[in-house]
Design a protein around this motif. Sequence first.
Motif: not given
Length: 536
Positions: A393-412
């Motif tokens: 579960p912690e793997d998925v949780y971290r991947a979801l956090i990273e995904a939202t950061a990647f989404g922000t980087r896409t916007i920037v």
Amino acid sequence: MTRYVVGVDFGTLSGRAVVVRVADGAEVGTAVHEYRHGAVERTLPATGETLPPHWALQMPSDWVDVLRHAVPAALRDIDPADVVGIATDFTACTFLPVLADGTPLSDVLPAEKHAYPKLWKHHAAQRQADRINALAAARGEAWLARYGGKLSSEWQLAKALQVLEEDPAVFARAERFIEAADWIVWQLTGVETRNACTAGYKGAYQDGGYPPRDYFEALHPGFGAFLDKTDGPLSPLGGLAGRLTAEAAAWTGLPEGIAVAVGNVDAHVTAPAAQAVDAGQLVAIMGTSTCHVMSGAALADVPGMCGVVADGIIPGLYGYEAGQSGVGDIFGWFVGFLEGGADTHDRLTELAAAQRPGQHGLVALDWHNGNRSVLVDHHLSSVIVGQTLATRPEDVYRALIEATAFGTRTIVETLETAGVPVTEFIAAGGLLKNTFLMQVYSDVLRRPISVIDSEQGPALGSAIHAAVAAGEYPDVRAAAAAMGKVKRAVYTPDEAAADVYDRLYAEYRQLHDHFGRPGGNEVLHRLRELREEVAQ
């Protein structure tokens, strides 16, 4: 006399009030009131009718209850006679039909679901948004470029068109359509006003007007009446909307006749609270969703933006808005499968933080609630790649956090590629409490992250606007300099982690374009269509 102002922030599930000292922005009182009905997403309260998928409504009585409960509670340690102004901000687009006197149509037609305010995350109008965009592109409508080439299903036009097409009787009965940000000011002053921010970003108001009437009629005969139901002069941000009525004074415990500022959007009003008043300073308001707002010196067409509006955030600059329609909601969704609530968030964060970047072998797409920027497609859904029987579960949780950061980087990166440089990244909102998450964002972005030095960013921003409306400062810039709060470069990137995240981000972009861009794999749309077909 020490003078104070009140800022009231109306969120997705609650409203909060903060009392702020005019001289220096010190927050001397705060209170929160939870909405009795929350976000209405499953059943209509008046009838128990099951709502269709992707609906999200609210109850206007819940908003008034914030004025009745949160404001008096926030005033408990000061003399209300020392308050000189009040201002409010709202989630947007949260949009409702009303009668000519401001009575919500849901009070008149409680059994009709289209009579209720449609919350910002109401995504059931995507088909209307698709037609709005296709027709605007075919006609060469100049305003479409200001919204990155696509108007969101979250915005006014799609929601209003859905009302007309699915319940024309409700559309006809509505004498006005209005943003909740302006409706609540109407309740405080007794005067209908329209703020330039929501009209520009959510209503497609550009260069002195809305899209032409014949465009509305081409979408659907009779839709041109929408223009008559939203007409009226626009008021500038920080302007004086009116004076507090006797009735509203009784609700709030504030003196009758004090200044009431023009309404505003919760994300946009946070910028001056974080002292982000210059071109290039991007503020990410990170909560259930994330809204990215910044001002630029020049006008540019940026693909997939929610909007660019002259004077939309700070007078004299072009205000840019982008966003992710699911961030904290994504983490909450995942934890919902587990037991423990907040304890589970804390425990998963602790376990995830103990990992090295890339250790879990996963990449996820942050589209659990669709994509607001830069694809502007709420029919998209999430993908998680790389799971095995060893995935925890912690793997998925971290991947979801990273995904939202990647989404922000896409916007920037999209902003900068279009010629809108981002000189500083400032974070605000409830997710600031998760220091691990903030460090991940700094590593992914390869940027220092400044943070707002207030837990009440939108409410503080509203208080700043209240001070301007009350005449305590000449403009928003001056008020922000005295009352805003920010801590610079609190998080700085770890170069080793950033190198790994560059590799993961490259994989994210491959998935992002494969599943989200035209000409890629349409499987996410087909799965959604199948789900909706079977559910009928």
